[in-house]
Design an enzyme around this catalytic site. Structure first.
Site, PDB file in Angstrom:
ATOM      1  N   HIS A 302      -7.981   6.639   8.808  1.00 11.21           N
ATOM      2  CA  HIS A 302      -8.465   6.390   7.460  1.00 11.21           C
ATOM      3  C   HIS A 302      -9.499   7.448   7.102  1.00 11.21           C
ATOM      4  CE1 HIS A 302     -10.023   4.237   3.947  1.00 11.21           C
ATOM      5  NE2 HIS A 302      -8.917   3.536   4.013  1.00 11.21           N
ATOM      6  N   ASP A 359      -2.620  -1.112   6.448  1.00 12.81           N
ATOM      7  CA  ASP A 359      -1.154  -1.093   6.401  1.00 12.81           C
ATOM      8  C   ASP A 359      -0.499  -1.390   7.741  1.00 12.81           C
ATOM      9  OD1 ASP A 359      -1.832   1.474   4.185  1.00 12.81           O
ATOM     10  OD2 ASP A 359      -0.730  -0.331   3.624  1.00 12.81           O
TER      11      ASP A 359
HETATM   12  C1  SDX Z   1      -4.429   3.515   2.657  1.00 15.21           C
HETATM   13  O1  SDX Z   1      -8.434   5.741   0.860  1.00 15.21           O
HETATM   14  C2  SDX Z   1      -8.204   4.490   0.948  1.00 15.21           C
HETATM   15  O2  SDX Z   1      -9.093   3.659   0.811  1.00 15.21           O
HETATM   16  C3  SDX Z   1      -6.764   4.134   1.189  1.00 15.21           C
HETATM   17  C4  SDX Z   1      -6.464   2.664   1.445  1.00 15.21           C
HETATM   18  C5  SDX Z   1      -6.749   1.817   0.224  1.00 15.21           C
HETATM   19  O3  SDX Z   1      -6.995   0.604   0.392  1.00 15.21           O
HETATM   20  O4  SDX Z   1      -6.623   2.342  -0.900  1.00 15.21           O
HETATM   21  O5  SDX Z   1      -7.262   2.204   2.533  1.00 15.21           O
HETATM   22  C6  SDX Z   1      -4.994   2.441   1.782  1.00 15.21           C
HETATM   23  O6  SDX Z   1      -3.891   4.461   2.157  1.00 15.21           O
HETATM   24  C7  SDX Z   1      -4.622   3.427   4.158  1.00 15.21           C
HETATM   25  C8  SDX Z   1      -4.061   4.678   4.903  1.00 15.21           C
HETATM   26  C9  SDX Z   1      -2.543   4.493   5.034  1.00 15.21           C
HETATM   27  N1  SDX Z   1      -1.942   5.736   5.579  1.00 15.21           N
HETATM   28  C10 SDX Z   1      -1.445   5.792   6.833  1.00 15.21           C
HETATM   29  O7  SDX Z   1      -1.527   4.874   7.657  1.00 15.21           O
HETATM   30  C11 SDX Z   1      -0.751   7.117   7.178  1.00 15.21           C
HETATM   31  C12 SDX Z   1      -1.192   7.579   8.574  1.00 15.21           C
HETATM   32  N2  SDX Z   1      -2.604   8.000   8.504  1.00 15.21           N
HETATM   33  C13 SDX Z   1      -2.880   9.375   8.255  1.00 15.21           C
HETATM   34  O8  SDX Z   1      -1.921  10.137   7.625  1.00 15.21           O
HETATM   35  C14 SDX Z   1      -4.339   9.680   7.973  1.00 15.21           C
HETATM   36  O9  SDX Z   1      -5.083   9.022   8.905  1.00 15.21           O
HETATM   37  C15 SDX Z   1      -4.891   9.380   6.592  1.00 15.21           C
HETATM   38  C16 SDX Z   1      -4.047   9.956   5.529  1.00 15.21           C
HETATM   39  C17 SDX Z   1      -5.006   7.905   6.391  1.00 15.21           C
HETATM   40  C18 SDX Z   1      -6.290   9.986   6.519  1.00 15.21           C
HETATM   41  O10 SDX Z   1      -6.134  11.333   6.526  1.00 15.21           O
HETATM   42  P1  SDX Z   1      -7.370  12.338   6.619  1.00 15.21           P
HETATM   43  O11 SDX Z   1      -8.656  11.639   6.376  1.00 15.21           O
HETATM   44  O12 SDX Z   1      -7.044  13.512   5.779  1.00 15.21           O
HETATM   45  O13 SDX Z   1      -7.397  12.697   8.136  1.00 15.21           O
HETATM   46  P2  SDX Z   1      -6.695  13.957   8.735  1.00 15.21           P
HETATM   47  O14 SDX Z   1      -5.263  13.978   8.321  1.00 15.21           O
HETATM   48  O15 SDX Z   1      -7.551  15.138   8.439  1.00 15.21           O
HETATM   49  O16 SDX Z   1      -6.745  13.619  10.295  1.00 15.21           O
HETATM   50  C19 SDX Z   1      -7.908  13.899  11.075  1.00 15.21           C
HETATM   51  C20 SDX Z   1      -7.362  14.111  12.478  1.00 15.21           C
HETATM   52  C21 SDX Z   1      -6.263  15.168  12.527  1.00 15.21           C
HETATM   53  O17 SDX Z   1      -6.255  15.702  13.843  1.00 15.21           O
HETATM   54  P3  SDX Z   1      -7.061  17.126  14.097  1.00 15.21           P
HETATM   55  O18 SDX Z   1      -6.510  18.113  13.076  1.00 15.21           O
HETATM   56  O19 SDX Z   1      -8.534  16.779  13.858  1.00 15.21           O
HETATM   57  O20 SDX Z   1      -6.743  17.470  15.510  1.00 15.21           O
HETATM   58  O21 SDX Z   1      -6.736  12.892  12.952  1.00 15.21           O
HETATM   59  C22 SDX Z   1      -5.349  13.109  13.137  1.00 15.21           C
HETATM   60  C23 SDX Z   1      -4.985  14.369  12.378  1.00 15.21           C
HETATM   61  O22 SDX Z   1      -3.864  15.012  12.971  1.00 15.21           O
HETATM   62  N3  SDX Z   1      -4.670  11.927  12.591  1.00 15.21           N
HETATM   63  C24 SDX Z   1      -3.641  11.320  13.142  1.00 15.21           C
HETATM   64  C25 SDX Z   1      -3.375  10.226  12.307  1.00 15.21           C
HETATM   65  N4  SDX Z   1      -4.233  10.204  11.283  1.00 15.21           N
HETATM   66  C26 SDX Z   1      -5.031  11.269  11.462  1.00 15.21           C
HETATM   67  N5  SDX Z   1      -2.913  11.585  14.262  1.00 15.21           N
HETATM   68  C27 SDX Z   1      -1.903  10.734  14.538  1.00 15.21           C
HETATM   69  N6  SDX Z   1      -1.581   9.638  13.764  1.00 15.21           N
HETATM   70  C28 SDX Z   1      -2.298   9.371  12.658  1.00 15.21           C
HETATM   71  N7  SDX Z   1      -1.983   8.301  11.897  1.00 15.21           N
END
Ligand code: SDX
Length: 424
Positions: A302, A359
């Site tokens: 998140h 989710d």
């Molecule tokens: C919702 O914003 C809100 O409030 C949203 C929400 C709401 O109520 O409105 O809470 C609802 O959208 C919840 C999120 C649902 N999405 C998912 O579950 C999709 C999977 N999650 C990711 O795609 C990700 O965690 C996000 C999109 C939720 C957050 O993305 P960020 O903040 O841009 O984080 P990032 O992509 O920069 O990741 C940081 C690190 C990275 O690794 P490094 O580059 O630092 O090595 O964490 C890793 C990412 O690769 N990472 C994950 C991961 N999520 C982040 N690695 C594996 N699996 C994951 N799910």
């Protein structure tokens, strides 16, 4: 801490600091460009406050979520979704008279114009219901034109809240070729939606109290979440003074993405894939840590929560109790629990503060309720509707609101002369 100092080149500037009611600190950069010629640069807006707001407070480090100051745990335990709609939109918990009047207004506006049924006929059966929902919500503006009259704006808010669930249920019925089920005035908001979704004439349909309670909780937990992607979209579109229906329709489109509200559907698709692959969840945990794999653990991580998403904590327990009460055994729940157990002790996830989000478990509950996977994000949208409306209303009522227009850093070609095609 009243001011922030910025040194740019050989110049030193001071900018005011603003502090919120929970002591959050923001540097006020509204004059940054006019004073320094420079802009702030923050792709994805992870460090940028777009507005002040009195609606929802999140403390991502401590896993705190409050609607108008009320902790989500207390709201989830005791409130109805209709109460939460009123709280978010009008700013206080309704007294008995206000709640009764609000509920009656919602009940009286559930019907859609009969002409809207023709819109459904043009969609192929396999159309994703989020495509239909976004189009239908914007199309409400064809029947209920925009007005600056606060009473009309409020009536359109009631119409939107009341008709959205009818449109969602009609989209589902259309997708499975069953007759539309019309709203009933004797049922609760959630009971009426379940009835419109699952009644199949001529069989009588009795709303299950277990399902009604579970749906009430799910809608409450999704009701608002400060300036997330879809809410920021609603504010962005609304800042141009586009009407309520157009602004909310844009929010539905933003929510559809698998990184946002589409994640609940993506979680189930992921768990199904793992199940079909022999339940080898360790293999998929490995893929999630391998950047080259392109695989992400959906429902994890998140932008704001760097601790447990309090909604996921509630939904994890709810999933167990609802499946138990319904007598449903879903192997996907076990896979989800195993994935969570591994992730919570794995350095890759721990170091990146990746915890289950809202989710991760919601889809398992929707499945147990008989809701098809492609309707999960529609249910998320129904839950988020009062939050989008409240944020749109707060923005429109704020006299300091300006049309949103971010800047950029241009990295393209510098000036060059046009060359006629014959000379290229
Ligand atoms: C919702 O914003 C809100 O409030 C949203 C929400 C709401 O109520 O409105 O809470 C609802 O959208 C919840 C999120 C649902 N999405 C998912 O579950 C999709 C999977 N999650 C990711 O795609 C990700 O965690 C996000 C999109 C939720 C957050 O993305 P960020 O903040 O841009 O984080 P990032 O992509 O920069 O990741 C940081 C690190 C990275 O690794 P490094 O580059 O630092 O090595 O964490 C890793 C990412 O690769 N990472 C994950 C991961 N999520 C982040 N690695 C594996 N699996 C994951 N799910």
């Amino acid at each position: 801490m009243d001011n922030a100092k910025l040194i740019l080149g050989d110049q030193e500037y001071e900018f005011p600091v603003i502090k919120g009611s929970e002591d959050e600190v923001g540097i006020d950069f509204t004059k940054l460009r006019s004073r320094t010629g420079a802009i702030s640069f923050d792709p994805g807006y992870g460090n940028t406050g777009a507005c002040t707001s009195e609606i929802t407070y999140i403390d991502g480090e401590n896993g705190i979520l409050r609607y108008r100051g009320y902790p989500i745990e207390q709201i989830a335990e005791s409130a109805s979704f209709v109460e939460v709609c009123y709280l978010l939109i009008y700013g206080h918990l309704p007294d008995e008279k206000e709640l009764t009047n609000f509920q009656n207004q919602l009940t009286r506006h559930t019907l859609i114009h009969e002409d809207m049924k023709k819109f459904f006929e043009g969609y192929p059966p396999a159309t994703h219901p989020m495509a239909i929902m976004s189009a239908m919500l914007v199309s409400l503006s064809a029947f209920y034109p925009e007005s600056d009259d606060p009473d009309i704006i409020n009536l359109n808010i009631i119409r939107l809240l009341a008709k959205a669930k009818t449109l969602a249920a009609f989209a589902y019925k259309k997708s499975i070729g069953q007759p539309y089920i019309y709203p009933r005035n004797d049922l609760s908001y959630t009971g009426d939606f379940l009835h419109m979704m699952f009644a199949v004439p001529p069989e009588p349909y009795h709303v299950s109290p277990v399902l009604e309670k579970a749906l009430n909780l799910l809608l409450i937990l999704h009701a608002d979440h400060e300036q997330n992607c879809s809410t920021s979209t609603v504010r962005m579109v609304g800042s141009s003074q586009a009407n309520l229906f157009a602004s909310i329709g844009a929010g539905v489109c933003a929510l559809w993405g698998p990184l946002h509200g589409g994640a609940n559907q993506a979680v189930i698709d992921m768990l199904e894939m793992i199940r079909k692959d022999g339940g080898d969840y360790k293999k998929y945990m490995g893929l999630a840590k391998d950047k080259e794999s392109g695989f992400r653990l959906m429902g994890f991580g998140h932008r704001v929560y760097k601790n447990f998403d309090p909604r996921a904590t509630i939904l994890k327990e709810t999933a167990k109790s609802v499946l138990n009460e319904l007598g449903v055994h879903d192997p996907l729940l076990e896979i989800a629990q195993e994935l969570e157990n591994i992730a919570l002790s794995d350095d890759y996830f721990v170091q990146r503060n990746l915890y289950p989000n809202v989710d991760f478990y919601s889809g398992i509950i929707y499945r147990a309720m008989g809701i098809p996977t492609n309707m999960f994000t529609v249910i998320f949208a129904l839950g988020r509707l009062p939050g989008w409306i409240a944020q749109w209303k707060e923005m429109r009522e704020d006299p300091s609101t300006r049309i949103n227009r971010p800047r950029q850093i241009y990295t393209g070609a510098t000036a060059r002369d046009y060359v006629p095609v014959q000379k290229r």
